[in-house]
Motif scaffolding. Structure first.
Motif, PDB file in Angstrom:
ATOM      1  N   ARG A 250       0.832  -1.208   0.000  1.00 56.49           N
ATOM      2  CA  ARG A 250       0.000   0.000   0.000  1.00 56.49           C
ATOM      3  C   ARG A 250       0.866   1.257   0.000  1.00 56.49           C
ATOM      4  N   ARG A 251       2.009   1.215   0.654  1.00 55.01           N
ATOM      5  CA  ARG A 251       2.897   2.387   0.659  1.00 55.01           C
ATOM      6  C   ARG A 251       3.417   2.695  -0.737  1.00 55.01           C
ATOM      7  N   LEU A 252       3.522   1.660  -1.591  1.00 52.70           N
ATOM      8  CA  LEU A 252       3.967   1.880  -2.962  1.00 52.70           C
ATOM      9  C   LEU A 252       2.902   2.515  -3.819  1.00 52.70           C
ATOM     10  N   GLY A 253       1.643   2.525  -3.350  1.00 50.58           N
ATOM     11  CA  GLY A 253       0.563   3.176  -4.061  1.00 50.58           C
ATOM     12  C   GLY A 253       0.018   2.405  -5.241  1.00 50.58           C
ATOM     13  N   ALA A 254       0.258   1.098  -5.310  1.00 51.23           N
ATOM     14  CA  ALA A 254      -0.191   0.307  -6.460  1.00 51.23           C
ATOM     15  C   ALA A 254      -1.472  -0.462  -6.182  1.00 51.23           C
ATOM     16  N   VAL A 255      -2.113  -0.223  -5.033  1.00 53.46           N
ATOM     17  CA  VAL A 255      -3.298  -0.984  -4.635  1.00 53.46           C
ATOM     18  C   VAL A 255      -4.410  -0.012  -4.288  1.00 53.46           C
ATOM     19  N   ASP A 256      -5.627  -0.366  -4.671  1.00 53.25           N
ATOM     20  CA  ASP A 256      -6.800   0.426  -4.319  1.00 53.25           C
ATOM     21  C   ASP A 256      -6.929   0.486  -2.802  1.00 53.25           C
ATOM     22  N   PRO A 257      -7.008   1.675  -2.202  1.00 54.31           N
ATOM     23  CA  PRO A 257      -7.027   1.764  -0.741  1.00 54.31           C
ATOM     24  C   PRO A 257      -8.174   0.999  -0.092  1.00 54.31           C
ATOM     25  N   GLY A 258      -9.311   0.868  -0.751  1.00 59.08           N
ATOM     26  CA  GLY A 258     -10.455   0.224  -0.129  1.00 59.08           C
ATOM     27  C   GLY A 258     -10.563  -1.265  -0.369  1.00 59.08           C
ATOM     28  N   ALA A 259      -9.738  -1.836  -1.212  1.00 57.58           N
ATOM     29  CA  ALA A 259      -9.847  -3.256  -1.561  1.00 57.58           C
ATOM     30  C   ALA A 259      -9.151  -4.120  -0.520  1.00 57.58           C
ATOM     31  N   PRO A 260      -9.729  -5.307  -0.207  1.00 57.55           N
ATOM     32  CA  PRO A 260      -9.036  -6.242   0.694  1.00 57.55           C
ATOM     33  C   PRO A 260      -7.759  -6.750   0.025  1.00 57.55           C
ATOM     34  N   LEU A 261      -6.685  -6.839   0.801  1.00 57.46           N
ATOM     35  CA  LEU A 261      -5.364  -7.140   0.250  1.00 57.46           C
ATOM     36  C   LEU A 261      -4.737  -8.299   1.014  1.00 57.46           C
ATOM     37  N   ALA A 262      -4.082  -9.175   0.280  1.00 53.73           N
ATOM     38  CA  ALA A 262      -3.369 -10.304   0.885  1.00 53.73           C
ATOM     39  C   ALA A 262      -2.046 -10.495   0.164  1.00 53.73           C
ATOM     40  N   ALA A 263      -1.045 -10.944   0.918  1.00 50.88           N
ATOM     41  CA  ALA A 263       0.263 -11.289   0.354  1.00 50.88           C
ATOM     42  C   ALA A 263       0.351 -12.802   0.236  1.00 50.88           C
ATOM     43  N   VAL A 264       0.868 -13.300  -0.894  1.00 51.35           N
ATOM     44  CA  VAL A 264       0.922 -14.733  -1.139  1.00 51.35           C
ATOM     45  C   VAL A 264       2.348 -15.135  -1.485  1.00 51.35           C
ATOM     46  N   THR A 265       2.630 -16.406  -1.252  1.00 49.87           N
ATOM     47  CA  THR A 265       3.893 -17.008  -1.671  1.00 49.87           C
ATOM     48  C   THR A 265       3.660 -18.492  -1.886  1.00 49.87           C
ATOM     49  N   ARG A 266       4.611 -19.136  -2.549  1.00 45.10           N
ATOM     50  CA  ARG A 266       4.452 -20.555  -2.860  1.00 45.10           C
ATOM     51  C   ARG A 266       4.933 -21.393  -1.680  1.00 45.10           C
ATOM     52  N   VAL A 267       4.037 -22.249  -1.174  1.00 42.21           N
ATOM     53  CA  VAL A 267       4.330 -23.159  -0.076  1.00 42.21           C
ATOM     54  C   VAL A 267       3.871 -24.547  -0.493  1.00 42.21           C
ATOM     55  N   ASP A 268       4.800 -25.498  -0.562  1.00 39.13           N
ATOM     56  CA  ASP A 268       4.462 -26.875  -0.949  1.00 39.13           C
ATOM     57  C   ASP A 268       3.715 -26.915  -2.286  1.00 39.13           C
ATOM     58  N   ASN A 269       4.279 -26.209  -3.273  1.00 40.65           N
ATOM     59  CA  ASN A 269       3.741 -26.200  -4.635  1.00 40.65           C
ATOM     60  C   ASN A 269       2.336 -25.622  -4.719  1.00 40.65           C
ATOM     61  N   ALA A 270       1.976 -24.777  -3.785  1.00 35.93           N
ATOM     62  CA  ALA A 270       0.654 -24.132  -3.817  1.00 35.93           C
ATOM     63  C   ALA A 270       0.803 -22.690  -3.344  1.00 35.93           C
ATOM     64  N   GLU A 271       0.065 -21.787  -3.984  1.00 34.93           N
ATOM     65  CA  GLU A 271       0.055 -20.395  -3.563  1.00 34.93           C
ATOM     66  C   GLU A 271      -0.812 -20.256  -2.315  1.00 34.93           C
ATOM     67  N   ARG A 272      -0.202 -19.746  -1.225  1.00 33.66           N
ATOM     68  CA  ARG A 272      -0.936 -19.623   0.028  1.00 33.66           C
ATOM     69  C   ARG A 272      -0.784 -18.207   0.584  1.00 33.66           C
ATOM     70  N   LEU A 273      -1.788 -17.798   1.371  1.00 31.22           N
ATOM     71  CA  LEU A 273      -1.774 -16.475   1.982  1.00 31.22           C
ATOM     72  C   LEU A 273      -0.783 -16.461   3.141  1.00 31.22           C
ATOM     73  N   VAL A 274       0.093 -15.471   3.147  1.00 27.38           N
ATOM     74  CA  VAL A 274       1.062 -15.329   4.235  1.00 27.38           C
ATOM     75  C   VAL A 274       0.924 -13.991   4.943  1.00 27.38           C
ATOM     76  N   GLY A 275       0.046 -13.123   4.451  1.00 25.15           N
ATOM     77  CA  GLY A 275      -0.183 -11.832   5.084  1.00 25.15           C
ATOM     78  C   GLY A 275      -1.530 -11.273   4.688  1.00 25.15           C
ATOM     79  N   LEU A 276      -2.216 -10.629   5.650  1.00 22.98           N
ATOM     80  CA  LEU A 276      -3.550 -10.078   5.398  1.00 22.98           C
ATOM     81  C   LEU A 276      -3.624  -8.676   5.972  1.00 22.98           C
ATOM     82  N   ASP A 277      -4.366  -7.809   5.290  1.00 24.16           N
ATOM     83  CA  ASP A 277      -4.658  -6.524   5.901  1.00 24.16           C
ATOM     84  C   ASP A 277      -5.966  -6.635   6.686  1.00 24.16           C
ATOM     85  N   ALA A 278      -6.374  -5.539   7.337  1.00 18.22           N
ATOM     86  CA  ALA A 278      -7.545  -5.581   8.205  1.00 18.22           C
ATOM     87  C   ALA A 278      -8.808  -5.920   7.417  1.00 18.22           C
TER      88      ALA A 278
END
Length: 516
Positions: free
Chosen positions: A6-34
């Protein structure tokens, strides 16, 4: 993770946001905003399941390296509250606020101040205050009450922590799941049961973490920067943004720091200026001195030279600086003042030389101004090194070490100042070959020719054998050193290279130094 995106300004401020990474050959959520957390999403959920539940979810790729750098910058900024600020990777910080919370209206006031300032920088903060790191970590992440009382009785502990989930002990998900299958889901479930069965089944970690939470086991933090010996700071109700205001505040800070140094009869060897900007950036500038200084003008002059250096960027106050801190990182006792008239001139020359070294080091960099210093080494020609001139006195102990290429070295032996040195105080940069004549091939020389001059040996001592260093491939052959005196009273330090019959068939002689 999501705050960085969000600090980079590339995301809509009102949209729900999650960070993902590959874990055991699957994309999984590793971070969530409020916003994403309010939708019921959890860390560890696969991206396919999350998108099936909420197609409007915005995802970004986690970048551990960038997130680690952001956490370090936040830790630097949080040192405005206390010098004892430590990283709690991957996504936390630990601050030791003992004795400083009252400056911000208490623990709750400090939390609100930090939360407000970081929120203005686009960062979401969870904070907690406890008597130990484990308690603060649990309160920040799992409790609605963020500040633990000072007198934490057994009843108060049970009320505050017993209803928290076992994850508040910092256990790994597998252990938490195993204990949940055994009916242990809350901290109180472990605290109210005998320790032996729990330790036998799940190992010692759950009980050890519970002791840390209670404060029965010692726990500490590792500050990102060591605490300074002396510290002076100024906080501004209105941020200052001009260079003139910063220089004026620096002079006042230097006066305050000198007062602290004089109380213990010490001088500063390394001083750091920290500028805390309102946008969260921290600028640090450090200078060093070749001898302890406790004069405010000298400290300010060092920073002026440092900031005038072409390698140093100009101070950018941005939207303003609301905190300036001047810290003495290294302090040493001041040398006794020399009141004798005959030494006044020498003391003034030493001070002038010290000031010149400090100015050149500040302007050109510490590595550009060096001094030759003796070091422990096997071979005589390697018994010196170039160190920064502001690094201090020699590191050598009581062993007399020669300096290649000239110079001298004070001996710390018990033989007394008048004892003759066993090795010359001056060595040649490279040993020079000589022609020597001896009665037997492996005996001391009777005469030798050096630089086209023939010298008859009147007295000789030795040999002092220096074997080649076995840990180096290029150690070379064995050396037998002799102290020789010719008929004119001149003394030399020469050596024979190679053991006859084993390392060489013909010995070579070299001149390595002269005495006097």
């Amino acid at each position: 993770m999501t705050d960085r995106a969000r600090r980079l300004g590339a995301v809509d401020p009102g949209a729900p946001l999650a960070a993902v990474t590959r874990v055991d050959n699957a994309e999984r959520l590793v971070g969530l905003d409020a916003a994403a957390a309010r939708l019921g999403l959890t860390v560890g959920l696969s991206l396919a399941d999350a998108r099936a539940r909420h197609p409007a979810l915005v995802v970004v790729e986690a970048n551990p390296a960038e997130e680690a750098r952001l956490l370090e910058r936040i830790c630097d900024w949080c040192s405005r509250y206390t010098p004892l600020a430590a990283l709690d990777r991957p996504d936390g910080l630990m601050l030791d606020i003992s004795g400083v919370a009252h400056l911000f209206g208490g623990e709750a006031g400090l939390i609100e101040d930090a939360r407000g300032r970081l929120a203005a920088q686009g960062l979401t903060v969870l904070a907690g205050v406890g008597s130990n790191p484990r308690a603060a970590w649990a309160l920040a992440r799992f409790s609605a009450q963020k500040v633990a009382p000072d007198d934490l009785t057994e009843k108060a502990f049970a009320k505050l922590f017993h209803d928290l989930p076992l994850a508040a002990l910092g256990l790994d998900p597998k252990t938490v799941a195993d204990m949940a299958r055994a009916g242990l889901r809350r901290i109180g479930d472990v605290a109210m049961r005998p320790r032996a069965p729990i330790t036998a089944r799940f190992g010692p970690l759950p009980v050890a973490r519970l002791d840390e939470l209670r404060g029965l086991a010692r726990s500490s933090i590792a500050p990102r920067f060591p605490p300074p010996d002396f510290l002076a700071e100024r906080r501004f109700a209105s941020p200052i943004a001009t260079l003139a205001a910063i220089e004026l505040s620096l002079r006042k800070l230097a006066d305050d720091l000198v007062v602290l140094l004089e109380r213990q009869a010490k001088g500063a060897r390394r001083v750091e200026l920290s500028l805390y900007r309102v946008d969260g950036a921290v600028r640090r500038v450090a200078v060093g001195a070749s001898r302890p200084v406790n004069e405010a003008r000298a400290i300010v002059r060092l920073f002026a030279e440092r900031l005038a250096s072409p390698e140093e960027d100009a101070i950018d106050a941005g939207f303003g600086v609301d905190l300036m801190r001047l810290a003495c990182l290294v302090a040493e006792p001041l040398a006794p003042s020399q009141s004798e008239i005959e030494r006044a001139h020498e003391a003034e020359r030493a001070r002038a030389l010290s000031q010149l070294i400090d100015r050149l080091s500040a302007r050109l960099g510490a590595r550009a101004v060096t001094r030759r210093e003796p070091v422990e080494a096997h071979l005589p020609e390697r018994a010196e090194a170039a160190t920064p001139a502001i690094a201090g006195e020699g590191r050598g102990g009581g062993i007399l070490l020669p300096l290649a290429g000239g110079g001298d070295r004070r001996s710390g032996s018990d033989e007394g100042e008048s004892a003759a040195p066993s090795r010359p105080l001056r060595l040649f940069v490279r040993p020079e070959p000589i022609e020597a004549m001896a009665e037997v091939p492996d005996g001391p020389p009777l005469r030798f020719r050096w630089r086209r001059v023939l010298h008859d040996v009147a007295a000789i001592e030795g040999p002092e054998r220096i074997a080649p260093p076995w840990w180096r491939r290029d150690g070379g052959p064995t050396r037998d050193y002799f102290r020789a005196e010719d008929s004119q009273g001149r003394r030399f330090w020469l050596y024979r290279e190679g053991l006859l019959g084993r390392e060489t068939q013909r010995a070579k002689w070299f001149m390595h130094g002269v005495f006097g």
